[in-house]
Design a protein around this motif. Structure first.
Motif, PDB file in Angstrom:
ATOM      1  N   PHE A   1      -5.247 -29.734 -49.683  1.00 22.22           N
ATOM      2  CA  PHE A   1      -4.245 -30.192 -48.700  1.00 22.22           C
ATOM      3  C   PHE A   1      -4.821 -30.301 -47.236  1.00 22.22           C
ATOM      4  O   PHE A   1      -5.495 -29.276 -46.997  1.00 22.22           O
ATOM      5  N   GLN A   2      -4.705 -31.195 -46.598  1.00 22.42           N
ATOM      6  CA  GLN A   2      -5.372 -31.630 -45.169  1.00 22.42           C
ATOM      7  C   GLN A   2      -4.281 -31.977 -44.440  1.00 22.42           C
ATOM      8  O   GLN A   2      -4.258 -33.393 -44.105  1.00 22.42           O
ATOM      9  N   PRO A   3      -3.221 -31.163 -44.042  1.00 24.85           N
ATOM     10  CA  PRO A   3      -2.304 -31.586 -43.357  1.00 24.85           C
ATOM     11  C   PRO A   3      -2.303 -32.331 -41.929  1.00 24.85           C
ATOM     12  O   PRO A   3      -1.616 -33.420 -41.525  1.00 24.85           O
ATOM     13  N   GLU A   4      -3.360 -31.545 -41.288  1.00 28.62           N
ATOM     14  CA  GLU A   4      -3.910 -32.229 -39.896  1.00 28.62           C
ATOM     15  C   GLU A   4      -4.527 -33.576 -39.888  1.00 28.62           C
ATOM     16  O   GLU A   4      -4.062 -34.461 -39.116  1.00 28.62           O
TER      17      GLU A   4
ATOM     18  N   LEU B   1      -3.962 -39.220 -38.897  1.00 28.41           N
ATOM     19  CA  LEU B   1      -4.141 -40.740 -39.321  1.00 28.41           C
ATOM     20  C   LEU B   1      -2.794 -41.325 -38.886  1.00 28.41           C
ATOM     21  O   LEU B   1      -2.797 -42.397 -38.826  1.00 28.41           O
ATOM     22  N   VAL B   2      -1.624 -40.874 -39.293  1.00 28.23           N
ATOM     23  CA  VAL B   2      -0.314 -41.564 -39.107  1.00 28.23           C
ATOM     24  C   VAL B   2      -0.002 -41.503 -37.625  1.00 28.23           C
ATOM     25  O   VAL B   2       0.274 -42.514 -37.181  1.00 28.23           O
ATOM     26  N   ARG B   3      -0.224 -40.545 -36.872  1.00 25.91           N
ATOM     27  CA  ARG B   3       0.503 -40.591 -35.503  1.00 25.91           C
ATOM     28  C   ARG B   3      -0.685 -41.240 -34.470  1.00 25.91           C
ATOM     29  O   ARG B   3      -0.246 -41.501 -33.723  1.00 25.91           O
ATOM     30  N   GLN B   4      -1.986 -41.151 -34.787  1.00 27.20           N
ATOM     31  CA  GLN B   4      -3.096 -41.540 -33.967  1.00 27.20           C
ATOM     32  C   GLN B   4      -3.835 -42.771 -34.478  1.00 27.20           C
ATOM     33  O   GLN B   4      -4.472 -43.539 -33.762  1.00 27.20           O
ATOM     34  N   ARG B   5      -3.648 -42.876 -35.920  1.00 27.52           N
ATOM     35  CA  ARG B   5      -4.646 -44.093 -36.302  1.00 27.52           C
ATOM     36  C   ARG B   5      -4.036 -45.347 -37.001  1.00 27.52           C
ATOM     37  O   ARG B   5      -4.827 -45.853 -37.831  1.00 27.52           O
ATOM     38  N   GLY B   6      -2.658 -45.216 -36.858  1.00 28.48           N
ATOM     39  CA  GLY B   6      -1.998 -46.249 -37.342  1.00 28.48           C
ATOM     40  C   GLY B   6      -1.945 -46.536 -38.939  1.00 28.48           C
ATOM     41  O   GLY B   6      -1.718 -47.551 -39.386  1.00 28.48           O
ATOM     42  N   CYS B   7      -2.121 -45.342 -39.465  1.00 28.37           N
ATOM     43  CA  CYS B   7      -1.939 -45.220 -41.025  1.00 28.37           C
ATOM     44  C   CYS B   7      -0.570 -45.444 -41.551  1.00 28.37           C
ATOM     45  O   CYS B   7       0.377 -44.767 -40.995  1.00 28.37           O
ATOM     46  N   ARG B   8      -0.275 -46.698 -42.245  1.00 27.50           N
ATOM     47  CA  ARG B   8       1.050 -46.691 -42.708  1.00 27.50           C
ATOM     48  C   ARG B   8       1.455 -46.573 -44.255  1.00 27.50           C
ATOM     49  O   ARG B   8       2.326 -46.861 -44.686  1.00 27.50           O
ATOM     50  N   LYS B   9       0.274 -46.325 -44.913  1.00 27.62           N
ATOM     51  CA  LYS B   9       0.404 -46.011 -46.391  1.00 27.62           C
ATOM     52  C   LYS B   9      -0.567 -44.843 -46.967  1.00 27.62           C
ATOM     53  O   LYS B   9      -1.852 -45.062 -46.395  1.00 27.62           O
TER      54      LYS B   9
END
Ligand SMILES: [Zn+2]
Ligand SMILES: [Zn+2]
Length: 244
Positions: A167-170, A175-183
């Protein structure tokens, strides 16, 4: 360009109801196989997919459920179709993949190295590789087994495909908050302590805006009894085709 995903299997390493967690990724006429485990040749056979329809294979780490089908793949392409398959491999995995996994079976007169068996493309951390039109890839090293390198994938700068990982929550948050990860396509261990995998309990501890981006894969045979117990996160099903 929409990427499409079809899992050859969605099972964890010891699953018997599901094939190994390997994926076909379709991008504008190009088909990439992500990992080629022990059950990959059988899964392709049952799906009616010929091996020669695969344009390249990429491996995330060296475990049987991710690389155990490479020997058959290479031999069948060589003797059935007269060509070497294209292999994308993180540079630190190339030597152990040959020396520790493939050499014993593939090694013979004329095949003395990984390059003799495959057209090898080395992948490096921090570099974005264009695999085909509409398909770019960055490898991200993620922890799995102490002392063994393992790499998750960031596709087209917006889709995260986890290798087997602790598990890597950071990382997921970044990825989601700063790198535009949508999936996020994420492995999950449904029961027992995670140890070298990410547990469902851990994924459930993420905030809702992350959970809603997650689809679950690499699960055990008990998956059906967990339907409805994963909040926003849906299970991926093997052989179904998804738009990513
Ligand atoms: Zn695995
Ligand atoms: Zn593994």
């Amino acid at each position: 360009m929409t990427l499409r995903l079809q899992m050859l299997g969605t099972g964890g390493a010891f699953a018997k109801r599901y094939y190994n967690n390997n994926a076909l990724l379709y991008a504008d006429g190009f088909t990439l196989l992500i990992d080629c485990g022990i059950t990959a040749p059988l899964a392709l056979h049952h799906m009616g997919k010929p091996m020669e329809a695969i344009d390249a294979v990429l491996i995330t780490h060296i475990h049987g459920d991710h690389v155990g089908g490479l020997e058959e793949y290479a031999f069948r392409m060589k003797y059935g179709h007269g060509r070497k398959p294209v292999l994308y491999v993180p540079e630190l995995l190339a030597e152990p993949l040959w020396e520790n996994t493939l050499k014993g079976g593939l090694g013979q007169d004329g095949i003395d190295s990984l390059e003799d068996a495959f057209h090898v493309h080395l992948l490096r951390e921090g570099q974005i590789s264009e695999l085909a039109r509409g398909l770019s890839l960055e490898i991200i090293r993620t922890p799995h087994i102490p002392g063994k390198n393992s790499y998750s994938l960031y596709l087209n700068g917006e889709i995260f495909y986890s290798a087997d990982m602790i598990f890597q929550p950071e990382l997921l948050t970044e990825l989601v908050r700063q790198r535009g990860c949508r999936k996020i396509l994420h492995e999950v261990q449904l029961t027992g302590p995670g140890q070298v995998h990410t547990t469902l309990e851990e994924l459930l501890s993420l905030p809702a805006d992350l959970r809603e981006k997650i689809s679950l894969m690499h699960y055990g045979d008990e998956m059906e009894s967990f339907i409805g117990r994963t909040k926003e996160m849906a299970f991926l099903h093997q052989h179904e085709i998804y738009d990513l």
